[in-house]
Design a protein around this motif. Structure first.
Motif, PDB file in Angstrom:
ATOM      1  N   GLY A 214     -24.931   6.983   6.370  1.00  0.00           N
ATOM      2  CA  GLY A 214     -24.302   6.600   5.405  1.00  0.00           C
ATOM      3  C   GLY A 214     -22.548   6.290   5.772  1.00  0.00           C
ATOM      4  O   GLY A 214     -21.988   5.607   4.910  1.00  0.00           O
ATOM      5  N   LYS A 215     -22.252   6.968   6.801  1.00  0.00           N
ATOM      6  CA  LYS A 215     -20.905   6.578   7.310  1.00  0.00           C
ATOM      7  C   LYS A 215     -20.820   5.727   8.177  1.00  0.00           C
ATOM      8  O   LYS A 215     -21.738   5.208   8.996  1.00  0.00           O
ATOM      9  CB  LYS A 215     -20.246   8.088   7.830  1.00  0.00           C
ATOM     10  CG  LYS A 215     -20.457   9.170   6.830  1.00  0.00           C
ATOM     11  CD  LYS A 215     -19.772  10.374   7.648  1.00  0.00           C
ATOM     12  CE  LYS A 215     -19.902  11.697   6.749  1.00  0.00           C
ATOM     13  NZ  LYS A 215     -18.702  11.310   5.913  1.00  0.00           N
ATOM     14  N   ILE A 216     -19.614   5.180   8.408  1.00  0.00           N
ATOM     15  CA  ILE A 216     -19.194   4.104   9.496  1.00  0.00           C
ATOM     16  C   ILE A 216     -18.419   4.884  10.848  1.00  0.00           C
ATOM     17  O   ILE A 216     -17.872   5.581  10.668  1.00  0.00           O
ATOM     18  CB  ILE A 216     -18.261   3.203   8.906  1.00  0.00           C
ATOM     19  CG1 ILE A 216     -18.844   2.242   7.838  1.00  0.00           C
ATOM     20  CG2 ILE A 216     -17.642   2.282  10.015  1.00  0.00           C
ATOM     21  CD1 ILE A 216     -17.911   1.512   7.080  1.00  0.00           C
ATOM     22  N   ASP A 217     -19.306   4.615  11.906  1.00  0.00           N
ATOM     23  CA  ASP A 217     -18.762   5.263  13.136  1.00  0.00           C
ATOM     24  C   ASP A 217     -18.076   4.133  13.975  1.00  0.00           C
ATOM     25  O   ASP A 217     -18.566   3.127  14.367  1.00  0.00           O
ATOM     26  CB  ASP A 217     -19.985   5.843  13.731  1.00  0.00           C
ATOM     27  CG  ASP A 217     -20.900   6.730  13.136  1.00  0.00           C
ATOM     28  OD1 ASP A 217     -20.316   7.426  12.172  1.00  0.00           O
ATOM     29  OD2 ASP A 217     -22.146   6.913  13.378  1.00  0.00           O
ATOM     30  N   TRP A 218     -17.211   4.749  14.576  1.00  0.00           N
ATOM     31  CA  TRP A 218     -16.166   4.131  15.504  1.00  0.00           C
ATOM     32  C   TRP A 218     -16.093   4.814  16.851  1.00  0.00           C
ATOM     33  O   TRP A 218     -15.594   5.940  16.963  1.00  0.00           O
ATOM     34  CB  TRP A 218     -14.816   3.741  15.009  1.00  0.00           C
ATOM     35  CG  TRP A 218     -13.825   3.155  15.894  1.00  0.00           C
ATOM     36  CD1 TRP A 218     -14.042   2.681  17.146  1.00  0.00           C
ATOM     37  CD2 TRP A 218     -12.380   3.096  15.665  1.00  0.00           C
ATOM     38  NE1 TRP A 218     -13.140   1.943  17.363  1.00  0.00           N
ATOM     39  CE2 TRP A 218     -11.968   2.515  16.863  1.00  0.00           C
ATOM     40  CE3 TRP A 218     -11.726   3.760  14.481  1.00  0.00           C
ATOM     41  CZ2 TRP A 218     -10.468   2.456  17.044  1.00  0.00           C
ATOM     42  CZ3 TRP A 218     -10.268   3.444  14.879  1.00  0.00           C
ATOM     43  CH2 TRP A 218      -9.615   2.719  15.859  1.00  0.00           C
ATOM     44  N   TYR A 219     -16.919   4.409  17.646  1.00  0.00           N
ATOM     45  CA  TYR A 219     -16.967   4.843  19.195  1.00  0.00           C
ATOM     46  C   TYR A 219     -16.056   4.008  19.849  1.00  0.00           C
ATOM     47  O   TYR A 219     -16.084   2.841  20.051  1.00  0.00           O
ATOM     48  CB  TYR A 219     -18.219   4.621  19.796  1.00  0.00           C
ATOM     49  CG  TYR A 219     -19.225   5.597  19.134  1.00  0.00           C
ATOM     50  CD1 TYR A 219     -19.534   6.674  19.617  1.00  0.00           C
ATOM     51  CD2 TYR A 219     -20.068   4.956  18.043  1.00  0.00           C
ATOM     52  CE1 TYR A 219     -20.557   7.549  18.907  1.00  0.00           C
ATOM     53  CE2 TYR A 219     -21.141   5.682  17.488  1.00  0.00           C
ATOM     54  CZ  TYR A 219     -21.205   6.806  17.715  1.00  0.00           C
ATOM     55  OH  TYR A 219     -22.177   7.626  17.256  1.00  0.00           O
ATOM     56  N   ASP A 220     -14.985   4.811  20.413  1.00  0.00           N
ATOM     57  CA  ASP A 220     -13.759   4.086  21.121  1.00  0.00           C
ATOM     58  C   ASP A 220     -13.840   4.785  22.584  1.00  0.00           C
ATOM     59  O   ASP A 220     -13.326   5.928  22.980  1.00  0.00           O
ATOM     60  CB  ASP A 220     -12.577   4.386  20.565  1.00  0.00           C
ATOM     61  CG  ASP A 220     -11.158   3.686  21.195  1.00  0.00           C
ATOM     62  OD1 ASP A 220     -11.422   2.716  21.986  1.00  0.00           O
ATOM     63  OD2 ASP A 220      -9.990   4.288  20.997  1.00  0.00           O
ATOM     64  N   MET A 221     -14.068   4.022  23.509  1.00  0.00           N
ATOM     65  CA  MET A 221     -14.190   4.340  24.849  1.00  0.00           C
ATOM     66  C   MET A 221     -12.911   3.812  25.758  1.00  0.00           C
ATOM     67  O   MET A 221     -12.545   2.713  25.531  1.00  0.00           O
ATOM     68  CB  MET A 221     -15.549   3.930  25.584  1.00  0.00           C
ATOM     69  CG  MET A 221     -15.330   4.361  27.211  1.00  0.00           C
ATOM     70  SD  MET A 221     -16.861   3.709  27.744  1.00  0.00           S
ATOM     71  CE  MET A 221     -16.654   4.439  29.631  1.00  0.00           C
ATOM     72  N   ARG A 222     -12.130   4.805  26.369  1.00  0.00           N
ATOM     73  CA  ARG A 222     -11.170   4.508  27.064  1.00  0.00           C
ATOM     74  C   ARG A 222     -11.278   4.765  28.616  1.00  0.00           C
ATOM     75  O   ARG A 222     -11.425   5.966  28.868  1.00  0.00           O
ATOM     76  CB  ARG A 222      -9.646   5.193  26.634  1.00  0.00           C
ATOM     77  CG  ARG A 222      -9.541   5.217  25.191  1.00  0.00           C
ATOM     78  CD  ARG A 222      -8.521   5.975  24.604  1.00  0.00           C
ATOM     79  NE  ARG A 222      -8.540   5.887  23.091  1.00  0.00           N
ATOM     80  CZ  ARG A 222      -7.778   6.902  22.413  1.00  0.00           C
ATOM     81  NH1 ARG A 222      -6.874   7.548  22.723  1.00  0.00           N
ATOM     82  NH2 ARG A 222      -7.866   6.896  20.796  1.00  0.00           N
ATOM     83  N   GLY A 223     -11.093   3.579  29.239  1.00  0.00           N
ATOM     84  CA  GLY A 223     -11.304   3.830  30.884  1.00  0.00           C
ATOM     85  C   GLY A 223     -12.691   3.150  31.084  1.00  0.00           C
ATOM     86  O   GLY A 223     -13.518   3.523  30.515  1.00  0.00           O
ATOM     87  N   LEU A 224     -12.476   2.087  31.616  1.00  0.00           N
ATOM     88  CA  LEU A 224     -13.707   1.149  32.033  1.00  0.00           C
ATOM     89  C   LEU A 224     -13.999   1.240  33.536  1.00  0.00           C
ATOM     90  O   LEU A 224     -15.303   0.771  33.803  1.00  0.00           O
ATOM     91  CB  LEU A 224     -13.214  -0.298  32.005  1.00  0.00           C
ATOM     92  CG  LEU A 224     -12.854  -0.643  30.458  1.00  0.00           C
ATOM     93  CD1 LEU A 224     -12.462  -2.207  30.357  1.00  0.00           C
ATOM     94  CD2 LEU A 224     -13.859  -0.169  29.557  1.00  0.00           C
ATOM     95  N   HIS A 225     -13.619   2.227  34.233  1.00  0.00           N
ATOM     96  CA  HIS A 225     -14.033   1.993  35.587  1.00  0.00           C
ATOM     97  C   HIS A 225     -15.174   2.953  35.931  1.00  0.00           C
ATOM     98  O   HIS A 225     -15.969   2.783  36.885  1.00  0.00           O
ATOM     99  CB  HIS A 225     -12.755   2.701  36.750  1.00  0.00           C
ATOM    100  CG  HIS A 225     -12.751   4.075  36.372  1.00  0.00           C
ATOM    101  ND1 HIS A 225     -11.768   4.540  35.504  1.00  0.00           N
ATOM    102  CD2 HIS A 225     -13.114   5.198  37.032  1.00  0.00           C
ATOM    103  CE1 HIS A 225     -11.724   5.649  35.544  1.00  0.00           C
ATOM    104  NE2 HIS A 225     -12.313   6.367  36.389  1.00  0.00           N
ATOM    105  N   GLN A 226     -15.577   3.850  34.764  1.00  0.00           N
ATOM    106  CA  GLN A 226     -16.953   4.595  34.908  1.00  0.00           C
ATOM    107  C   GLN A 226     -17.842   3.766  34.220  1.00  0.00           C
ATOM    108  O   GLN A 226     -18.201   3.692  33.149  1.00  0.00           O
ATOM    109  CB  GLN A 226     -16.416   6.186  34.080  1.00  0.00           C
ATOM    110  CG  GLN A 226     -17.685   7.014  34.323  1.00  0.00           C
ATOM    111  CD  GLN A 226     -17.452   8.276  33.972  1.00  0.00           C
ATOM    112  OE1 GLN A 226     -16.473   8.693  33.925  1.00  0.00           O
ATOM    113  NE2 GLN A 226     -18.590   8.925  33.638  1.00  0.00           N
ATOM    114  N   THR A 227     -18.267   2.977  35.132  1.00  0.00           N
ATOM    115  CA  THR A 227     -19.254   1.832  34.576  1.00  0.00           C
ATOM    116  C   THR A 227     -20.757   2.382  33.902  1.00  0.00           C
ATOM    117  O   THR A 227     -21.508   1.935  33.113  1.00  0.00           O
ATOM    118  CB  THR A 227     -19.747   0.662  35.656  1.00  0.00           C
ATOM    119  OG1 THR A 227     -20.147   1.305  36.813  1.00  0.00           O
ATOM    120  CG2 THR A 227     -18.431  -0.001  35.883  1.00  0.00           C
ATOM    121  N   GLU A 228     -20.985   3.506  34.700  1.00  0.00           N
ATOM    122  CA  GLU A 228     -22.205   4.165  34.056  1.00  0.00           C
ATOM    123  C   GLU A 228     -22.054   4.731  32.646  1.00  0.00           C
ATOM    124  O   GLU A 228     -23.176   4.468  31.935  1.00  0.00           O
ATOM    125  CB  GLU A 228     -22.470   5.423  35.038  1.00  0.00           C
ATOM    126  CG  GLU A 228     -22.889   5.205  36.348  1.00  0.00           C
ATOM    127  CD  GLU A 228     -21.609   5.114  37.090  1.00  0.00           C
ATOM    128  OE1 GLU A 228     -20.512   5.212  36.576  1.00  0.00           O
ATOM    129  OE2 GLU A 228     -21.616   4.851  38.483  1.00  0.00           O
TER     130      GLU A 228
END
Length: 361
Positions: free
Chosen positions: A67-81
């Motif tokens: 029922g909630k809205i989730d916002w996933y914010d990833m910082r740093g793209l070099h860890q491609t896994e």
């Protein structure tokens, strides 16, 4: 053409890696240089009544309450896994994940069966060095969930996060599609801040050129020119991206949110117009710089010419009486030396008067 080559080869000059030739589509390969010690995922979960946030390091957060809205914010793209793991969890298409890690992508919108993928550039301008830095931002919208990817540790979306925290405006009472719109709108608003800084730099350069142009002024104009060309490369396709976002018939984007996106399209058009205007101003500054340098050079040459012209009759008189003839009547004149100096002085005064009357001085 030289500027075009510089823009095209800028990635090679700074050593940005290229994707492996022949790699299968969907291969996640980071093409940037920014690397962070602690790549993390910031989770914000909210509804109209509650707001919660948490930060985890190198792992995907646990499921939150329904029922909630989730916002996933990833910082740093070099860890491609971790990029692949986060994307796979929410059913991101492999091609979208490939674009997330490829920082040389142009702004665009892609619609998938279970999600909408948005990609654009964020800018920051250093007024001291007059250098423009670029960061790629990716946003994936799916059911009650928004996933964002940033290159740097700094939070581009801090204003949106603050609005969620204090329940400012309508953002907490609307869906995930409105959050995606708010994130794009936040990046576009930063464009105006960058353009204001560029305008101040242009004004400072104009004052510098009119007062005393320096050697480094040309380099500063060239740097601003490249910065505006970089912004133009990103803002031109942004109009298409925002237009597709506002006109999309995807089930995840409500008609109510589309009204706000269409207003955002007007902002993007305004940004594009400002970029074009400042490019013209930059070209005008270069012309002004060349004209000012030419004017100052002409002024110097005019001064030197006047000095040379004044000394021509003086040299003529000095040359005549510097000859070693014995029978020169003036040589035996008692006050001949002073008379000659007087004639020279009158010649100088007369020529200066003539030059001033003709507007040469």
């Amino acid at each position: 053409m030289r500027i075009t080559r510089l823009l095209r080869s800028r990635d090679e000059k700074v050593g940005l890696p290229r994707k492996v030739t022949g790699a299968p589509p969907g291969t996640i390969f980071y093409t940037g240089r920014r690397q962070m010690e602690d790549v993390h995922v910031h989770l914000t979960s909210y509804d109209a009544e509650a707001y919660n946030c948490a930060t985890t390091i190198n792992e995907i957060p646990a499921d939150t309450a329904p029922g909630k809205i989730d916002w996933y914010d990833m910082r740093g793209l070099h860890q491609t896994e971790l990029v692949g793991e986060l994307g796979s969890r929410f059913g991101m298409h492999p091609l979208a994940l490939e674009d997330v890690a490829d920082v040389q992508q142009r702004p665009k919108m892609e619609s998938y069966e279970k999600g909408v993928f948005l990609q654009l550039k964020a800018f920051a301008f250093d007024s001291a060095t007059r250098q423009l830095s670029t960061e790629q931002v990716s946003i994936y919208l799916t059911d009650n969930t928004v996933v964002t990817f940033q290159e740097d540790a700094g939070d581009l979306f801090a204003p949106v996060r603050h609005r969620l925290e204090i329940a400012s405006g309508r953002i907490r009472s609307r869906g995930a599609d409105y959050l995606a719109y708010a994130l794009v709108d936040n990046v576009v608003d930063r464009y105006f801040t960058v353009l204001d800084q560029i305008e101040e730099a242009l004004d400072a350069l104009e004052d510098n050129i009119l007062k005393r142009p320096e050697v480094q002024t040309k380099s500063s104009i060239h740097d601003l020119r490249l910065s505006l060309l970089t912004m133009r490369k990103s803002t031109s396709p942004l109009r298409e991206m925002v237009g597709n976002f506002g006109d999309s018939n995807h089930y995840l984007i409500s008609e109510d949110t589309q009204l706000f996106v269409r207003d955002l399209r007007d902002h993007v058009i305004q940004v594009t117009d400002l970029v074009e205007t400042y490019r013209d101003v930059t070209n005008g500054l270069y012309d002004l710089y060349v004209s000012e340098i030419s004017f100052r050079m002409n002024s110097v040459m005019q001064t030197l010419t006047i000095v040379s012209t004044i000394f021509i009759p003086l040299s003529f008189l000095a040359g005549i009486y510097g000859m070693n003839f014995i029978n020169m009547p003036e040589l035996n004149t008692r006050y001949g030396y002073f008379v000659l100096l007087g004639v020279m002085g009158l010649a100088i005064v007369g020529m200066l008067y003539l030059f001033r009357r003709r507007g040469w001085l």
